[in-house]
Design a protein around this motif. Sequence first.
Motif, PDB file in Angstrom:
ATOM      1  N   GLN A  38      -7.754  -5.124  -8.809  1.00 40.40           N
ATOM      2  CA  GLN A  38      -8.126  -6.405  -8.205  1.00 40.40           C
ATOM      3  C   GLN A  38      -8.616  -7.430  -9.235  1.00 40.40           C
ATOM      4  O   GLN A  38      -8.619  -8.635  -8.969  1.00 40.40           O
ATOM      5  N   LYS A  49       0.849  -1.193   0.000  1.00 39.44           N
ATOM      6  CA  LYS A  49       0.000   0.000   0.000  1.00 39.44           C
ATOM      7  C   LYS A  49       0.882   1.240   0.000  1.00 39.44           C
ATOM      8  O   LYS A  49       1.820   1.363   0.791  1.00 39.44           O
ATOM      9  N   GLN A  50       0.548   2.159  -0.906  1.00 40.27           N
ATOM     10  CA  GLN A  50       1.330   3.388  -1.039  1.00 40.27           C
ATOM     11  C   GLN A  50       0.359   4.551  -1.247  1.00 40.27           C
ATOM     12  O   GLN A  50      -0.316   4.621  -2.273  1.00 40.27           O
ATOM     13  N   SER A 110      -0.177   0.835 -10.077  1.00 47.82           N
ATOM     14  CA  SER A 110      -1.358   0.529  -9.274  1.00 47.82           C
ATOM     15  C   SER A 110      -1.898  -0.841  -9.666  1.00 47.82           C
ATOM     16  O   SER A 110      -1.936  -1.199 -10.843  1.00 47.82           O
ATOM     17  N   GLY A 167      -2.439   4.964   0.276  1.00 47.21           N
ATOM     18  CA  GLY A 167      -3.805   4.451   0.276  1.00 47.21           C
ATOM     19  C   GLY A 167      -4.159   3.653  -0.963  1.00 47.21           C
ATOM     20  O   GLY A 167      -5.315   3.254  -1.143  1.00 47.21           O
ATOM     21  N   GLU A 168      -3.172   3.395  -1.815  1.00 45.61           N
ATOM     22  CA  GLU A 168      -3.412   2.673  -3.061  1.00 45.61           C
ATOM     23  C   GLU A 168      -2.555   1.412  -3.095  1.00 45.61           C
ATOM     24  O   GLU A 168      -1.405   1.412  -2.630  1.00 45.61           O
ATOM     25  N   ARG A 169      -3.116   0.339  -3.609  1.00 47.05           N
ATOM     26  CA  ARG A 169      -2.359  -0.917  -3.738  1.00 47.05           C
ATOM     27  C   ARG A 169      -1.496  -0.842  -4.985  1.00 47.05           C
ATOM     28  O   ARG A 169      -1.987  -0.608  -6.092  1.00 47.05           O
TER      29      ARG A 169
END
Length: 252
Positions: free
Chosen positions: A101, A83-84, A98, A86-88
């Motif tokens: 999923q 996580k960076q 990014s 708030g983003e995977r």
Amino acid sequence: SIDNAIIMTNSIHWPLLIDPQGQATRWLTKRDPKLEVISMSDMPVCIRKLQNSIQFGGSVLLDDAPDDIDPSLEPLLKKQIVKQGGERVIKIGDQMVSYHQDFKLYICTKNSNPHFKPHIAMTVALIDFSLTVKGMQDQCLALAVSRERPDLEKAKTDLVQTQAQTKLQMVKAEDRMLDLLYSCQGKPLDDDVLITALTQSKEVAVSMKQKSEELSVTEEEIDQARMQYRPLAERTALLFFVTNSMSSLNHM
């Protein structure tokens, strides 16, 4: 095989398919028309396409993978997602991208006896899609019957689909009965709505069971008619494997 398909679609690791005859590739392409097939022979192009697919949730098949997979793909094989802000994200090549999923990855090798390094074999789900004698016979039989008796082969295909739908409806009817009994409050025999619903579910279950038995009888009749072409399928499969194995003979 069904077992291979179940492992491939449910494994927590990315599947690495041993596919010397190209069966898995054809099946995946038919199953997912949007699947992007990427060759690993040109790694810069491969990395760039992978980055785009990971960002937008595409499906990728890395075709003709070598025994020594490029180290730049290890974070993806190991699913090293972090996580960076708030983003995977995940590192691919020298960039952090990014991670969507819905992204799916399949790796395929045409080598019938690959020798992957232990750290690679441990991070993927190795699945052998190599053709077996029985599998080849079944395919040859279906092909022969579809040419000689297309009506028979269509009836067989429709029957398999109908059987699957019937079994699913039986399971749904049984699950509904259990749900109704579980959610019942008070005495079940005093609940008219529950009794009516249970009676209807039972009638559906009995009807589906009877239909399933009738389909089984029909399947036996179709299989008996198809068995006339079994000797042809066995001989064809034998010729295939004999021809396929001649390349391993010494040229002398």
